[in-house]
Scaffold this motif. Structure first.
Motif, PDB file in Angstrom:
ATOM      1  N   GLU A   5       0.679  -1.241   0.159  1.00 22.52           N
ATOM      2  CA  GLU A   5      -0.098   0.035   0.098  1.00 22.52           C
ATOM      3  C   GLU A   5       0.825   1.341  -0.004  1.00 22.52           C
ATOM      4  N   ASP A   6       0.815   2.072  -0.954  1.00 29.34           N
ATOM      5  CA  ASP A   6       1.635   3.105  -1.072  1.00 29.34           C
ATOM      6  C   ASP A   6       0.893   4.350  -0.953  1.00 29.34           C
ATOM      7  N   GLU A   7       1.556   5.195  -0.120  1.00 28.75           N
ATOM      8  CA  GLU A   7       0.836   6.344   0.486  1.00 28.75           C
ATOM      9  C   GLU A   7       1.722   7.445   0.405  1.00 28.75           C
ATOM     10  N   PRO A   8       2.115   8.176  -0.757  1.00 28.04           N
ATOM     11  CA  PRO A   8       3.052   9.153  -0.619  1.00 28.04           C
ATOM     12  C   PRO A   8       1.641  10.476  -0.460  1.00 28.04           C
ATOM     13  N   TYR A   9       0.762  10.481  -0.773  1.00 31.50           N
ATOM     14  CA  TYR A   9      -0.097  11.635  -0.849  1.00 31.50           C
ATOM     15  C   TYR A   9      -1.121  11.945   0.324  1.00 31.50           C
ATOM     16  N   ARG A  10      -0.995  10.799   1.175  1.00 31.84           N
ATOM     17  CA  ARG A  10      -2.031  11.053   2.220  1.00 31.84           C
ATOM     18  C   ARG A  10      -2.117  12.188   2.930  1.00 31.84           C
ATOM     19  N   GLU A  11      -1.017  12.965   3.218  1.00 32.29           N
ATOM     20  CA  GLU A  11      -1.074  14.413   4.141  1.00 32.29           C
ATOM     21  C   GLU A  11      -1.450  15.430   3.247  1.00 32.29           C
ATOM     22  N   LEU A  12      -1.734  15.261   1.876  1.00 33.98           N
ATOM     23  CA  LEU A  12      -1.996  16.589   1.124  1.00 33.98           C
ATOM     24  C   LEU A  12      -3.288  16.247   0.615  1.00 33.98           C
ATOM     25  N   VAL A  13      -4.155  16.381   1.776  1.00 37.46           N
ATOM     26  CA  VAL A  13      -5.946  16.067   1.572  1.00 37.46           C
ATOM     27  C   VAL A  13      -6.497  17.776   1.627  1.00 37.46           C
ATOM     28  N   PHE A  14      -7.030  18.021   0.444  1.00 37.36           N
ATOM     29  CA  PHE A  14      -8.058  19.354   0.664  1.00 37.36           C
ATOM     30  C   PHE A  14      -9.426  19.215   1.148  1.00 37.36           C
ATOM     31  N   ASP A  15     -10.074  17.954   0.765  1.00 37.06           N
ATOM     32  CA  ASP A  15     -11.265  17.924   1.386  1.00 37.06           C
ATOM     33  C   ASP A  15     -11.331  16.734   2.214  1.00 37.06           C
ATOM     34  N   GLU A  16     -12.151  16.595   3.322  1.00 36.68           N
ATOM     35  CA  GLU A  16     -12.234  15.941   4.322  1.00 36.68           C
ATOM     36  C   GLU A  16     -12.667  14.495   3.750  1.00 36.68           C
ATOM     37  N   GLY A  17     -12.536  13.429   4.466  1.00 35.38           N
ATOM     38  CA  GLY A  17     -12.962  12.082   3.910  1.00 35.38           C
ATOM     39  C   GLY A  17     -11.955  11.053   4.702  1.00 35.38           C
ATOM     40  N   SER A  18     -12.656   9.909   4.903  1.00 36.77           N
ATOM     41  CA  SER A  18     -12.162   8.961   5.788  1.00 36.77           C
ATOM     42  C   SER A  18     -11.297   8.315   4.935  1.00 36.77           C
ATOM     43  N   ALA A  19     -10.032   7.613   5.260  1.00 34.49           N
ATOM     44  CA  ALA A  19      -9.237   6.823   4.743  1.00 34.49           C
ATOM     45  C   ALA A  19      -8.397   6.021   5.358  1.00 34.49           C
ATOM     46  N   ARG A  20      -8.776   5.057   6.276  1.00 27.07           N
ATOM     47  CA  ARG A  20      -8.012   4.568   6.939  1.00 27.07           C
ATOM     48  C   ARG A  20      -7.353   3.134   6.037  1.00 27.07           C
ATOM     49  N   PRO A  21      -6.018   3.298   6.339  1.00 25.11           N
ATOM     50  CA  PRO A  21      -5.165   2.349   5.477  1.00 25.11           C
ATOM     51  C   PRO A  21      -5.914   0.934   5.338  1.00 25.11           C
ATOM     52  N   ILE A  22      -5.575   0.506   4.116  1.00 19.21           N
ATOM     53  CA  ILE A  22      -6.193  -0.975   3.946  1.00 19.21           C
ATOM     54  C   ILE A  22      -5.250  -1.963   4.819  1.00 19.21           C
ATOM     55  N   VAL A  23      -4.093  -1.836   4.875  1.00 19.91           N
ATOM     56  CA  VAL A  23      -3.303  -2.776   5.660  1.00 19.91           C
ATOM     57  C   VAL A  23      -3.939  -2.823   7.144  1.00 19.91           C
ATOM     58  N   SER A  24      -4.480  -1.710   7.608  1.00 22.27           N
ATOM     59  CA  SER A  24      -5.068  -2.018   8.840  1.00 22.27           C
ATOM     60  C   SER A  24      -6.328  -2.614   9.073  1.00 22.27           C
ATOM     61  N   ARG A  25      -6.716  -3.015   7.829  1.00 22.32           N
ATOM     62  CA  ARG A  25      -8.137  -3.787   7.708  1.00 22.32           C
ATOM     63  C   ARG A  25      -7.915  -5.451   7.508  1.00 22.32           C
ATOM     64  N   LEU A  26      -6.707  -5.649   7.290  1.00 23.55           N
ATOM     65  CA  LEU A  26      -6.386  -7.142   6.892  1.00 23.55           C
ATOM     66  C   LEU A  26      -6.299  -7.956   8.144  1.00 23.55           C
ATOM     67  N   ARG A  27      -6.635  -9.359   8.003  1.00 17.99           N
ATOM     68  CA  ARG A  27      -6.584  -9.999   8.975  1.00 17.99           C
ATOM     69  C   ARG A  27      -5.486 -11.167   8.978  1.00 17.99           C
ATOM     70  N   LYS A  28      -5.286 -11.409   7.654  1.00 17.65           N
ATOM     71  CA  LYS A  28      -4.241 -12.775   7.603  1.00 17.65           C
ATOM     72  C   LYS A  28      -3.108 -12.279   6.484  1.00 17.65           C
ATOM     73  N   ALA A  29      -3.414 -11.433   5.574  1.00 20.25           N
ATOM     74  CA  ALA A  29      -2.284 -11.186   4.391  1.00 20.25           C
ATOM     75  C   ALA A  29      -1.293 -10.527   4.931  1.00 20.25           C
ATOM     76  N   SER A  30       0.107 -10.915   4.402  1.00 21.23           N
ATOM     77  CA  SER A  30       1.043  -9.868   4.773  1.00 21.23           C
ATOM     78  C   SER A  30       1.000  -8.701   4.158  1.00 21.23           C
ATOM     79  N   TRP A  31       1.745  -7.835   4.480  1.00 18.30           N
ATOM     80  CA  TRP A  31       1.910  -6.460   4.142  1.00 18.30           C
ATOM     81  C   TRP A  31       2.811  -5.581   4.128  1.00 18.30           C
TER      82      TRP A  31
END
Lengths: 388, 388
Positions: free
Chosen positions: A191-217
């Motif tokens: 999961e590549d997130e270079p632009y996470r902090e460059l947000v102009f309009d609000e919105g949720s964006a919890r990383p996908i890796v935080s939702r994995l239960r089994k897969a490596s990341w």
């Protein structure tokens, strides 16, 4: 003299050539992804300890690893500092991951479009890239499931937050669904997130890796877009099964990341000063995005469709009359305008004509309208007579 | 989850583990190759231009490339700044060269012994390493010719000036002969020179690449041994046929080298201040070498043979009664002494028992004798009763 087979796959970088052409001061460049010079923060080097001149650890500076792990935990990523590897810019994570996973013929799952330099890195190591079409809220889920059923990718490479080039931010629902699918098929996620902090309009964006239960990341970030790219400091956070391999690959690649840049990054991460700088940065780029949107409406309303990016640095235009935008480059550069053709962001460029990636952070509002006017004229001239 | 085949060749780095053990402050470490802390120069960051925070060129900073080319020309290397690539430390040159040349099974020619981290990098990419025995004035020429006749190496990797680990400096005659052989067989040369400036006793050492007439070449250097390793700034100079490939490989690996370290390196290269610093450094290390020589004579005279290194950072000991020195590590560390076993510096470690690499720059003269006394005791205890 004999080179390795992989050198045959080493493409001349279109980005490199366009950026070189865009160096001429008279060129209005919508091509690159450079932070605006005016927004590079002033940094202080005086308090840096002299001991940082010595060799450092391959893992990175302990305090910086702690700070990055704390930030990631605040985003919901379950991790410890021991899972953080400091790298020489985010591009290095792509190199290390390629070395870890890719043999000639190894299948890799990507978005269509995807980040050009990632696609090139994976293909250089011999990956067989499988692309899943991107929609405005993330990948087409049926296509993703089908791809996972029909292939056995070594990993999926996704950019869920303000993707380069498409500016797409995955919805909550798609983040959940993608995580569930990767868990179901046991496919590691990068999961590549270079632009996470460059947000102009609000919105949720919890990383996908935080939702994995089994897969490596592997979760990858950088200070290049929000602090100073010249430091060459990025990082990855990896699941514990992957970390030891990535660490040894890092050591073999360049021993360790420069400690000077690591020290400077640590002065900012998590500080009040950094929060204030990020707020200024967002305000500045939001204004530039809005100016670009207004100018696009004036010059491109009849030529192309696009969504307003809620973050990142790019507009992604889709021409109503598709044509190979690579053929427009010379004419545009002759009029001192640079842009990034959309085709190279696809695994199969020739089947995806008619997109342009336009950066909105670099060209100031005073020259913006003129630049887009010229670019629109180049497109109009290239269109079949009846269409134009 | 499936990793690439090359990951099977990713060795746990012995250096890494020994250096980790040597971190304990009570350990007297002869293992590493770190510059002495006391000799890290004081550097000034205040005058650095803020613009260096922006992305830079993959090639490196133009002024630094010019300075490095000028220094190389002064050594007799015919080159222009356009042939200089700034890299993230010399280790990165090994990674880029491996990518350029090595497929699984590609033959590569090395010295025996050779630099451990180079051997590991080449083997990681799948190289079939062919080793030519080292003599006190360079490689055995008959063995080198035989190797060139019997194999078709993609390149030869040589460290002709104060080699790590053997401290050998090639003679003038061997430099000429090696160049002629590589020209005759058309084998590219990678000439690695991290220790060139750490010279204690005079002697000519014009680079081998400057003697080539036909063969392609890469000449590689670094500021890590003479300025600050924490900057992670090294460089390569390549013949014009190789340069464009190496540049694209660099771009794909990490875009460009950190500009902060490049700026600092430029402040020193070619300056009067640097010349003065190098003179101090040589005096300091010469004293340490002489102290080590005296202590070795006291504790190792009956145990081992060695030559006095004329430069670099290491003594290379050959035990009179060969034994696998890797088996000594635990006992040595239990007595708070670290050293580097010689076996891993060979392509076929088990066939080359009985060498130790001892760094003389790190342990101060006050603890040196005690450290070597303990190490000698560990060896004596491991020898067969009659030999000890």
């Amino acid at each position: 003299m004999a080179f390795s087979k992989r050198v045959d796959r080493l493409k001349s970088s279109l980005i490199r050539e366009i950026l070189a052409a865009a160096q001429r001061p008279e060129v209005m460049s919508f091509a690159g992804g450079l932070p605006a010079e005016a927004m590079l923060p002033k940094v202080d080097w005086a308090p840096m300890p002299a001991a940082l001149g010595q060799y450092g650890m391959s893992e990175g500076e302990p305090a910086l690893r702690e700070a990055i792990a704390a930030e990631a935990r605040a985003l919901g990523v379950p991790c410890e500092a021991s899972q953080v590897l400091i790298v020489s810019g985010s591009q290095q994570t792509l190199d290390l991951a390629s070395k870890l996973f890719i043999d000639p013929g190894t299948e890799v799952l990507l978005e269509a479009p995807t980040y050009l330099a990632a696609l090139q890195a994976f293909q250089f190591f011999g990956a067989d890239c499988i692309a899943v079409p991107q929609e405005s809220d993330g990948p087409q889920l049926e296509a993703l499931r089908r791809a996972l059923e029909r292939s056995t990718p070594a990993f999926a490479y996704l950019i869920p937050t303000f993707q380069n080039p498409s500016a797409v931010r995955y919805s909550e629902a798609k983040r959940e669904a993608v995580a569930a699918l990767l868990d179901e098929f046991g496919v590691p996620l990068i999961e590549d997130e270079p632009y996470r902090e460059l947000v102009f309009d609000e919105g949720s964006a919890r990383p996908i890796v935080s939702r994995l239960r089994k897969a490596s990341w592997i979760y990858t970030g950088t200070v290049s877009k929000t602090l100073l790219p010249g430091l060459r400091v990025g990082y990855l956070i990896a699941s514990p099964d992957l970390f030891p391999y990535l660490l040894r690959l890092k050591q073999s690649a360049d021993l360790h990341t420069n400690r000077i840049g690591q020290w400077q990054a640590l002065q900012w991460l998590g500080s009040e000063q950094y929060r204030a700088h990020l707020a200024e940065l967002r305000d500045f780029y939001r204004l530039r995005r809005d100016a670009m949107q207004a100018a696009l409406l004036e010059h491109f309303a009849d030529l192309a469709d696009w969504e307003i990016p809620q973050g990142g640095l790019f507009f992604w235009l889709t021409l109503r009359q598709p044509l190979d935008t690579r053929t427009l480059l010379d004419a545009a550069l002759q009029r001192n305008v640079a842009f990034m053709p959309g085709e190279p962001f696809f695994v199969d460029p020739d089947r995806h004509p008619g997109h342009l990636r336009l950066n909105f952070s670099h060209v100031g509002p005073d020259r913006l309208g003129e630049g887009l006017r010229r670019l629109a004229a180049v497109i109009r001239e290239a269109l079949p007579a009846e269409a134009a």
